[in-house]
Design an enzyme around this catalytic site. Structure first.
Site, PDB file in Angstrom:
ATOM      1  CD  GLU A   1      -2.696  -9.903   7.674  1.00  0.00           C
ATOM      2  OE1 GLU A   1      -1.882 -10.051   6.750  1.00  0.00           O
ATOM      3  OE2 GLU A   1      -3.769  -9.298   7.547  1.00  0.00           O
TER       4      GLU A   1
ATOM      5  CG  ASN B   1      -1.843  -1.182   1.250  1.00  0.00           C
ATOM      6  OD1 ASN B   1      -2.304  -1.628   0.202  1.00  0.00           O
ATOM      7  ND2 ASN B   1      -2.116  -1.709   2.423  1.00  0.00           N
TER       8      ASN B   1
ATOM      9  CD  GLU C   1      -6.720  -5.850   0.880  1.00  0.00           C
ATOM     10  OE1 GLU C   1      -5.651  -5.323   1.217  1.00  0.00           O
ATOM     11  OE2 GLU C   1      -7.155  -6.904   1.359  1.00  0.00           O
TER      12      GLU C   1
ATOM     13  CD  GLU D   1       2.605 -11.337  -1.199  1.00  0.00           C
ATOM     14  OE1 GLU D   1       2.725 -10.777  -2.311  1.00  0.00           O
ATOM     15  OE2 GLU D   1       1.870 -10.897  -0.294  1.00  0.00           O
TER      16      GLU D   1
ATOM     17  CG  ASP E   1      -5.315 -11.923   2.925  1.00  0.00           C
ATOM     18  OD1 ASP E   1      -4.086 -12.049   2.855  1.00  0.00           O
ATOM     19  OD2 ASP E   1      -5.880 -10.895   3.316  1.00  0.00           O
TER      20      ASP E   1
ATOM     21  NE  ARG F   1       1.360  -8.188  -2.894  1.00  0.00           N
ATOM     22  CZ  ARG F   1       0.411  -7.973  -1.995  1.00  0.00           C
ATOM     23  NH1 ARG F   1      -0.450  -6.976  -2.163  1.00  0.00           N
ATOM     24  NH2 ARG F   1       0.283  -8.741  -0.942  1.00  0.00           N
TER      25      ARG F   1
ATOM     26  CD  GLU G   1      -5.184 -26.941   9.612  1.00  0.00           C
ATOM     27  OE1 GLU G   1      -4.108 -27.550   9.798  1.00  0.00           O
ATOM     28  OE2 GLU G   1      -5.903 -27.163   8.638  1.00  0.00           O
TER      29      GLU G   1
HETATM   30  O1  GCW Z   1      -3.649  -9.759   4.300  1.00  0.00           O
HETATM   31  C1  GCW Z   1      -3.990  -8.513   3.838  1.00  0.00           C
HETATM   32  C2  GCW Z   1      -3.582  -7.567   4.906  1.00  0.00           C
HETATM   33  C3  GCW Z   1      -3.314  -6.170   4.422  1.00  0.00           C
HETATM   34  C4  GCW Z   1      -2.358  -6.265   3.254  1.00  0.00           C
HETATM   35  C5  GCW Z   1      -2.999  -7.096   2.161  1.00  0.00           C
HETATM   36  C6  GCW Z   1      -2.080  -7.297   0.974  1.00  0.00           C
HETATM   37  C7  GCW Z   1      -0.639  -4.697   2.711  1.00  0.00           C
HETATM   38  O2  GCW Z   1      -4.577  -7.555   5.873  1.00  0.00           O
HETATM   39  O3  GCW Z   1      -2.783  -5.428   5.478  1.00  0.00           O
HETATM   40  O4  GCW Z   1      -1.989  -4.992   2.777  1.00  0.00           O
HETATM   41  O5  GCW Z   1      -3.295  -8.364   2.661  1.00  0.00           O
HETATM   42  O6  GCW Z   1      -1.452  -8.344   0.940  1.00  0.00           O
HETATM   43  O7  GCW Z   1      -2.001  -6.446   0.134  1.00  0.00           O
END
Ligand code: GCW
Length: 856
Positions: A416, A229, A310, A410, A388, A342, A534
């Protein structure tokens, strides 16, 4: 997904005055060094009885790095005394490129071919005096060779017959940092950025050099510095000049830097009227920008692009495709730089009422039709799963869907969705499953993902693996054991054929001990940690079941449902799971090549661990484990939480056998995890218990013998509140102290006399350090500060925390009392206490009553 949460900052730091902050950040006493990770002094009882006397054949800057590293390795790992008591034997170590070595030592068998970045290590015992040769195909290869040599030595291997060569499987072996110029890190859980502060590059780049050294030691050759971002400011000339200092600092280790860029930079930075990738002025702007960067950073690696995702700007605003945007940037960077574009592009306003809508489809739907249209220096960077970074996902079908495009996978090193480094979760087994996943393409041939990424399967020029690392100033990844993930990512990107367990072993030997039993214990803990996480979060393909619109940390089952983010698991009274089948569902399954599609199309062949990702099943439907869906959910959560508790005992078995500082650092983290695993277990099982109305065959869910609720206690000062979501607290309620001074909750013990372990479940909020005291009949048994920096500013599953006080002797009539003293926003909130029969207290003089340990 972007979070509404402010970036986390350790509570202690937030409370400090500015002057203290300056001291903290600049103090030389806080040096951050690579030896806090795996480049440590020897963990062996006896060091090998020789020392290396280095001679380097060339003069390049990286050859000097190799030389320095050799001297460092000598000091860290070598120089023991021989069995006969003699001093260390001196061995010549010759360092150079293969060409230099061939010239200097014409009689040794230098390999005829060594692929780029490869190395050869050769023990030359033939001569009168033995010598060791480390040769690189090129300068980076030489550095990797030196690190490989010391890896062998540090893990206790005999090097006196060595004749090994190796080369990386992937060209792209990068880490991404999601650092912002203001010094925060998106989804970083280890403090502030080592690169940026206050909008600028930091003056002190010593930690950057140490980071580059760590990266090089596992073969990583690229570092994308800033958040995807992307803040456009970093492309301004003044900032690029500063960034060139970072490049200078990482270059000696062969680590090239890259930058994330926003597609609308021509407007925001360049002042153009448009950022349309087809516009001639826009193309010219990117070309000039790339030229400017290469002038400052001649070995600049390239751009990473998050676009139309996003809320990020993207080519769709101009009716252009990702290929058109990527190619404009690629042409500006050619011939030296690459674009990592991406594929994490999806609509986060999906219609949840539409049964065919499916976020999992997005990457393939958008990028597959563009296959063949990307410039040769574009690499499509795809998260390992289609959603994600969840606790488990199937492999992304896009890897098989871009046969004419270079690709990178990736993965997330920063945890996270997998416990944010407060939970031990070794992720290499997850990555390894994906790397080894075989799509059987193009003609039913074996084609594991790793062969696609290396370019082998589809004959692509480049590709590889990118790990979102997000290391910070707090001991790299804050938790010592989390560093195994950074280590493993580098090792797998170098050699995806390594197995996760031997990587864990290698790491443990270098970091913790070479003692076989210690290694076995650590190895087992690491290998069991992902399955455990998990199991107590989101098993059977449910995804993590965390608070997806907030912290991404604690349990919040419903947060993923009925909103546009598309991380649905689709639970109702009858059943749970997303139907993604071709026949009845979203047809996501059809994005896979035939053999894989067949596997996932039917619940009969879908493996249990992904069942609810692909199928919506009634709660009483049997899984292949022989149990119903609902019973499997219950059992899995109880088993996972029990496993987390075992990690504490495993680690305790290492007491006295490992570095006491490391022991003491890790133990409270594991204790915390064991407590939080119970929060998870209870939240998810109770949620599905209520929704399905189906009992747990073992009668554990909703039935907690020994639990004494705070809201049912005799309360002084404490007020009863509802917790949201309800499943994050026992009975959905807790008490908070709105008084200025201490509040108390009191119960009269009515159970059998004997020793009890007492779990105190409270909510540790960041903005303030509440204090708790536990008393029996007025006597203080334990006191502690709620000083952790956990997410969320209201009491919920993010910050619900357990303190266990062991072996407290109780008899009927005893008065049990928890006193909570609030501080700031931390209102000493309390959920319950839980008494479990425990072991009798150890004989001998009693321990001092106060147990105070800091939490992560
Ligand atoms: O997993 C999500 C995250 C975002 C992240 C996004 C991405 C950098 O919550 O914080 O943004 O993926 O990978 O672009």
């Amino acid at each position: 997904m972007p979070s509404p949460m402010p970036p986390t900052m350790p509570k202690g730091i937030a409370a400090l005055s500015f002057s203290l902050l300056v001291v903290t950040f600049l103090s030389p006493g806080c040096a951050q060094t690579a030896d806090q990770a795996w480049l440590r002094p020897s963990t062996m009882d006896h060091r090998p009885a020789f020392t290396l006397e280095p001679r380097v054949l060339g003069f390049g800057i990286m050859e000097q790095t190799a030389l320095r590293e050799l001297k460092d390795g000598n000091a860290r790992l070598l120089g023991g005394v021989s069995d006969s008591g003699e001093g260390a034997q001196k061995v010549d170590a010759i360092l150079g490129t293969v060409d230099e070595v061939r010239q200097a030592l014409p009689n040794i068998p230098v390999p005829a071919v060594l692929p780029p970045e490869g190395y050869w290590i050769y023990w030359n015992g033939a001569a009168d005096k033995p010598s060791l040769v480390v040769a690189g195909a090129d300068h980076p290869g030489l550095i990797y060779g030196v690190f490989a040599l010391f890896r062998l030595i540090a893990t206790g291997q005999d090097i006196t017959r060595l004749d090994v060569s190796a080369a990386p499987a992937f060209r792209i072996r990068w880490v991404d940092q999601w650092d912002n110029p203001d010094g925060t890190i998106e989804r970083g859980y280890a403090g502030r950025s080592i690169f940026f502060e206050g909008g600028d590059v930091r003056q002190d780049l010593a930690p950057v050099s140490e980071y580059a050294r760590l990266l090089a030691s596992v073969g990583i050759n690229g570092c994308n510095l800033n958040n995807v971002n992307a803040n456009p400011d970093l492309l301004k000339h003044a900032h690029l000049e500063q960034i060139a200092r970072i490049a200078d600092t990482m270059r000696p280790w062969g680590v090239h830097i890259a930058l994330s860029v926003a597609v609308d930079s021509p407007q925001t930075v360049g002042g153009l009227a448009t950022s349309d990738p087809h516009d001639a002025a826009v193309k010219a702007w990117w070309e000039a920008k790339a030229k400017e960067i290469f002038q400052l950073i001649p070995d600049f690696a390239g751009f990473t692009v998050k676009a139309d995702s996003e809320g990020q700007p993207g080519p769709s605003s101009y009716n252009r495709t990702p290929a058109e945007a990527a190619n404009t940037l690629a042409s500006a960077l050619a011939p030296h730089g690459v674009v990592l574009y991406r594929s994490f592009v999806y609509n986060h306003h999906l219609d949840w009422t539409n049964p065919k809508a499916d976020r999992a489809r997005a990457a393939f739907d958008i990028f597959h039709p563009l296959d063949g249209l990307f410039a040769p220096n574009v690499i499509i960077q795809t998260k390992e799963g289609p959603i994600d970074f969840q606790a488990r996902e199937p492999v992304s079908p896009l890897f098989a869907g871009l046969p004419h495009t270079s690709q990178a996978m990736e993965v997330q090193i920063t945890q996270e969705y997998t416990g944010q480094q407060r939970h031990l979760v070794y992720l290499a087994p997850m990555w390894k499953e994906v790397l080894d996943f075989d799509f059987h393409v193009p003609f039913n041939d074996p084609s594991p993902v790793q062969a696609i990424l290396s370019g082998l399967t589809f004959q692509q020029p480049t590709g590889g693996m990118v790990g979102v690392a997000n290391i910070g100033r707090d001991a790299w990844l804050a938790s010592p054991l989390a560093l195994a993930n950074l280590y493993a990512m580098g090792r797998l990107a170098w050699d995806p054929n390594l197995d996760a367990e031997s990587i864990a072993e290698e790491w443990a030997r270098q970091t913790i001990s070479n003692d076989a039993e210690v290694v076995h214990t650590v190895d087992t803990m690491l290998m069991e940690s992902w399955p455990a996480y998990e199991s107590y979060t989101g098993p059977f393909g449910l995804q993590t079941l965390t608070d997806i619109t907030g912290s991404h940390y604690g349990p919040n089952v419903e947060s993923s449902e009925r909103n546009g983010w598309g991380q649905w698991h689709n639970a109702d009274e009858q059943g749970v799971g997303m139907d993604r089948s071709l026949a009845y569902g979203t047809r996501f399954v059809d994005q896979y090549p035939p053999q894989t599609a067949r596997l996932y199309e039917s619940p009969i062949s879908t493996p249990d661990e992904l069942m609810l990702f692909f199928h919506h099943l009634p709660y009483n439907h049997p899984l292949s484990n022989g149990k119903s869906v609902i019973q499997s959910i219950y059992d899995s959560h109880f088993e996972g939480a029990a496993k987390a508790a075992e990690f504490v005992q495993d680690w305790e078995s290492l007491k006295g056998r490992i570095d006491p500082k490391l022991y003491a650092d890790v133990l409270p983290r594991l204790e915390y995890q064991a407590g939080h695993a119970i929060v998870w277990r209870d939240a998810v099982t109770q949620y599905f218990h209520k929704l399905s109305g189906l009992p747990d065959e073992e009668d554990r869910v909703g039935n907690y013998p020994g639990r004494l609720e705070a809201e049912a206690a005799r309360l002084t000062g404490y007020k009863v509140i509802d917790i949201r979501p309800w499943e994050d607290a026992s009975q959905g309620k807790a008490v908070i102290c709105d008084a200025a001074s201490a509040c108390a909750a009191e119960w009269t013990f009515t159970g059998k006399p004997g020793p009890y372990d007492i779990g105190v479940q409270y909510f540790d909020l960041r903005d303030g350090v509440a204090r708790f005291t536990f008393r029996v009949n007025g006597q203080s048994i334990a006191a502690w500060s709620a000083d952790a920096s956990l997410p969320s500013i209201i009491p919920n599953g993010d910050n619900s925390t357990r303190r266990t006080i062991q072996s407290v002797a109780l008899k009927p009539g005893d008065i049990l009392r928890v006193e909570g003293t609030p501080d700031g926003q931390d209102r000493a909130a309390l959920d319950y206490i839980e008494l479990t029969p425990g072991a009798p207290p150890p004989a001998g003089p009693s321990e001092p009553p106060t147990v105070i340990r800091s939490l992560p």
